[in-house]
Design a protein around this motif. Structure first.
Motif: not given
Length: 267
Positions: A238-253
């Motif tokens: 929850s603490g990971a935050r990029g300066i310009n963008k934070t992407m969560w890349l997930l599969d359906e599960a």
């Protein structure tokens, strides 16, 4: 939710890895077009390594000037050089041995048989980061008044464990609480092997873009907590935050506990 956080859901592990690889190639090309070089922080884990394999397999990877990509590692296990547990060895087998990298730009965390101990390995990597940052600072006419502790990271890849750990920063342990340092020596990891070297959360969050890649039903609860704004001490992701963008890349599960309204699906 913070506007620079994006959640993208893919139908399967394989599609997630292949799509993340395509996205990474595109981003490296864009950064090289702007700056002449690019810097990528690598992660281990099943999806992270599968993504690197997909990069090597993609014909589009030939468009990247790999000799001008700087590689760093978010963490590594403090084990012997030839151990299969080494993130570096897995990344080399998946990608680095298949593209024409400049060895001087591949920054490896020390193995247990190359330094006197874990603290030395962490200090050595911190010094290497600082040296690279100083070089950037000296070559940048628009540099700030004081050299930063770490160089620019264009993309920082992160895997995530079922306990929501990122890199080797585990819930409630000293590493996730560490401030004022770029690298931390991790002892008594709840996941073997017990000794590791990891970037701190402060260093991770210095990246321009952070991509958290997660797959599998065992990650669903951690993803849900990570996106709900839980304390990073309990839920490091929850603490990971990029300066310009934070992407969560997930599969359906892995996305099973994410509200539908927050997700963007890719097929």
């Amino acid at each position: 939710m913070n506007r620079n956080v994006r959640i993208t859901v893919h139908p399967s592990f394989d599609v997630l890895a292949a799509t993340t690889a395509a996205r990474l190639i595109t981003r490296l090309l864009d950064v090289q077009s702007e700056r002449g070089e690019a810097t990528l922080v690598l992660t281990g884990g099943s999806v992270g390594i599968a993504t690197l394999r997909e990069v090597a397999k993609s014909p589009a990877h030939l468009a990247v000037d790999w000799s001008k990509v700087n590689f760093w590692f978010g963490d590594d296990r403090f084990v012997a050089t030839g151990s299969p547990d080494r993130n570096y060895g897995q990344a080399a087998e998946a990608l680095l041995e298949h593209v024409p990298v400049d060895p001087a730009r591949v920054h490896i965390m020390a193995a247990s048989d190359t330094v006197a101990g874990l603290d030395e390995a962490a200090a050595q990597y911190a010094q290497e980061l600082a040296a690279a940052a100083l070089l950037e600072w000296e070559n940048d006419d628009a540099s700030p008044a004081q050299a930063p502790a770490v160089p620019r990271f264009d993309v920082l890849l992160l895997g995530m464990g079922p306990d929501a750990h990122i890199a080797s920063l585990f819930p409630e342990m000293a590493g996730i609480r560490t401030t004022g340092a770029s690298v931390v020596a991790v002892r008594n990891s709840p996941k073997p092997p017990p000794e590791r070297v990891s970037l701190t959360l402060e260093t991770i969050n210095s990246a321009q873009e952070i991509w958290i890649v997660a797959a599998g039903a065992d990650k669903a609860a951690a993803v849900g907590l990570g996106l709900a704004g839980a304390s990073p001490v309990q839920v490091p992701a929850s603490g990971a935050r990029g300066i310009n963008k934070t992407m969560w890349l997930l599969d359906e599960a892995a996305a099973a506990k994410v509200p539908e309204a927050l997700m963007r699906r890719e097929h």
